[in-house]
Design a protein around this motif. Structure first.
Motif, PDB file in Angstrom:
ATOM      1  N   THR A  35       0.441   1.824  -1.208  1.00 39.52           N
ATOM      2  CA  THR A  35       1.103   2.281   0.016  1.00 39.52           C
ATOM      3  C   THR A  35       1.954   1.194   0.671  1.00 39.52           C
ATOM      4  OG1 THR A  35      -0.663   3.885   0.344  1.00 39.52           O
ATOM      5  CG2 THR A  35       0.706   3.368   2.240  1.00 39.52           C
ATOM      6  N   PRO A  36       1.419  -0.007   0.943  1.00 38.65           N
ATOM      7  CA  PRO A  36       2.280  -1.026   1.558  1.00 38.65           C
ATOM      8  C   PRO A  36       3.388  -1.497   0.626  1.00 38.65           C
ATOM      9  CG  PRO A  36      -0.028  -1.675   1.705  1.00 38.65           C
ATOM     10  CD  PRO A  36       0.036  -0.444   0.881  1.00 38.65           C
ATOM     11  N   MET A  70     -10.079   1.209  -4.593  1.00 39.24           N
ATOM     12  CA  MET A  70      -9.691   0.918  -3.218  1.00 39.24           C
ATOM     13  C   MET A  70      -8.599  -0.149  -3.175  1.00 39.24           C
ATOM     14  SD  MET A  70     -11.005   3.098  -1.392  1.00 39.24           S
ATOM     15  CE  MET A  70     -10.494   2.555   0.190  1.00 39.24           C
ATOM     16  N   PHE A  71      -8.619  -1.082  -4.108  1.00 38.20           N
ATOM     17  CA  PHE A  71      -7.538  -2.066  -4.185  1.00 38.20           C
ATOM     18  C   PHE A  71      -6.211  -1.367  -4.462  1.00 38.20           C
ATOM     19  CE2 PHE A  71      -4.772  -4.668  -6.878  1.00 38.20           C
ATOM     20  CZ  PHE A  71      -4.465  -5.682  -5.984  1.00 38.20           C
ATOM     21  N   ILE A 107      -4.066  10.164   2.362  1.00 38.55           N
ATOM     22  CA  ILE A 107      -4.796   9.245   1.482  1.00 38.55           C
ATOM     23  C   ILE A 107      -5.554  10.001   0.398  1.00 38.55           C
ATOM     24  CG2 ILE A 107      -6.695   7.566   1.427  1.00 38.55           C
ATOM     25  CD1 ILE A 107      -4.247   6.332   2.537  1.00 38.55           C
ATOM     26  N   ILE A 137       0.376   7.272   2.827  1.00 39.55           N
ATOM     27  CA  ILE A 137      -0.441   6.783   3.942  1.00 39.55           C
ATOM     28  C   ILE A 137      -0.888   7.931   4.851  1.00 39.55           C
ATOM     29  CG2 ILE A 137       1.252   6.251   5.751  1.00 39.55           C
ATOM     30  CD1 ILE A 137      -0.173   3.507   5.947  1.00 39.55           C
ATOM     31  N   VAL A 146      -5.390   1.728  -3.744  1.00 45.61           N
ATOM     32  CA  VAL A 146      -4.978   2.480  -2.557  1.00 45.61           C
ATOM     33  C   VAL A 146      -4.331   1.544  -1.539  1.00 45.61           C
ATOM     34  CG1 VAL A 146      -5.859   3.752  -0.560  1.00 45.61           C
ATOM     35  CG2 VAL A 146      -6.642   4.339  -2.847  1.00 45.61           C
ATOM     36  N   HIS A 147      -4.891   0.354  -1.391  1.00 45.23           N
ATOM     37  CA  HIS A 147      -4.367  -0.588  -0.408  1.00 45.23           C
ATOM     38  C   HIS A 147      -3.184  -1.392  -0.940  1.00 45.23           C
ATOM     39  CE1 HIS A 147      -8.240   0.287   1.503  1.00 45.23           C
ATOM     40  NE2 HIS A 147      -7.558   0.079   2.615  1.00 45.23           N
ATOM     41  N   TYR A 148      -2.867  -1.306  -2.203  1.00 47.15           N
ATOM     42  CA  TYR A 148      -1.688  -1.974  -2.760  1.00 47.15           C
ATOM     43  C   TYR A 148      -0.493  -1.028  -2.833  1.00 47.15           C
ATOM     44  CZ  TYR A 148       1.452  -4.108  -6.152  1.00 47.15           C
ATOM     45  OH  TYR A 148       2.555  -4.607  -6.776  1.00 47.15           O
TER      46      TYR A 148
END
Length: 140
Positions: free
Chosen positions: A65-66, A58-59, A41, A38, A61-63
């Motif tokens: 890290t969290p 982008m999915f 990036i 995070i 990247v957003h999956y």
């Protein structure tokens, strides 16, 4: 459902403090890896660039890290450990796949294989006696 209960009974009968420390270390490692992703990036985007040709960059990247951060905390505390590890498995398999599709980084490959092996162990073993799952189960 009986299989999970049988696995939990076996794991609680064979619970060792060192395995709990290994679970905690795995959770802390995944959390730190999520924080690293995070805060940088661009590094994560470069890592997943070989898979990005398939789509969904982008999915991912957003999956990733969290899932690492929240899953790492859950694994460290032993809260819903198997579910948190199931969320980590696609990421770890992707980390292994990236090494074969793109430039081979052997240290990343061995690290991903080792973490995958530990995750598969805890997927079967569960969270153990020194965990939030065990505490909540016993307090009912």
């Amino acid at each position: 459902m009986n299989n999970v209960k049988d696995l939990n009974k076996w794991a609680n009968a064979h619970s060792y403090f060192t395995l709990d420390l290994l679970r905690i270390a795995l959770g802390v490692f995944l959390f730190v890896k999520g924080v690293k992703f995070i805060t940088n990036i661009q590094y994560l985007v470069e890592l997943i660039s070989p898979i990005d040709k398939i789509g969904g960059g982008m999915f991912l990247v957003h999956y990733i890290t969290p899932a690492h951060m929240i899953g790492g905390i859950m694994i460290a505390f032993g809260l819903l450990t198997r579910w948190a590890i199931i969320a980590q498995l696609p990421i770890l398999m992707g980390a292994i796949l990236v090494n074969f599709m793109g430039e081979m980084h052997t240290e990343n490959l061995f690290l991903a294989l080792g973490i995958l092996a530990i995750c598969l162990f805890f997927l079967v073993y569960g969270s153990g006696k020194h965990s939030a799952d065990y505490y909540f189960k016993m307090s009912q």
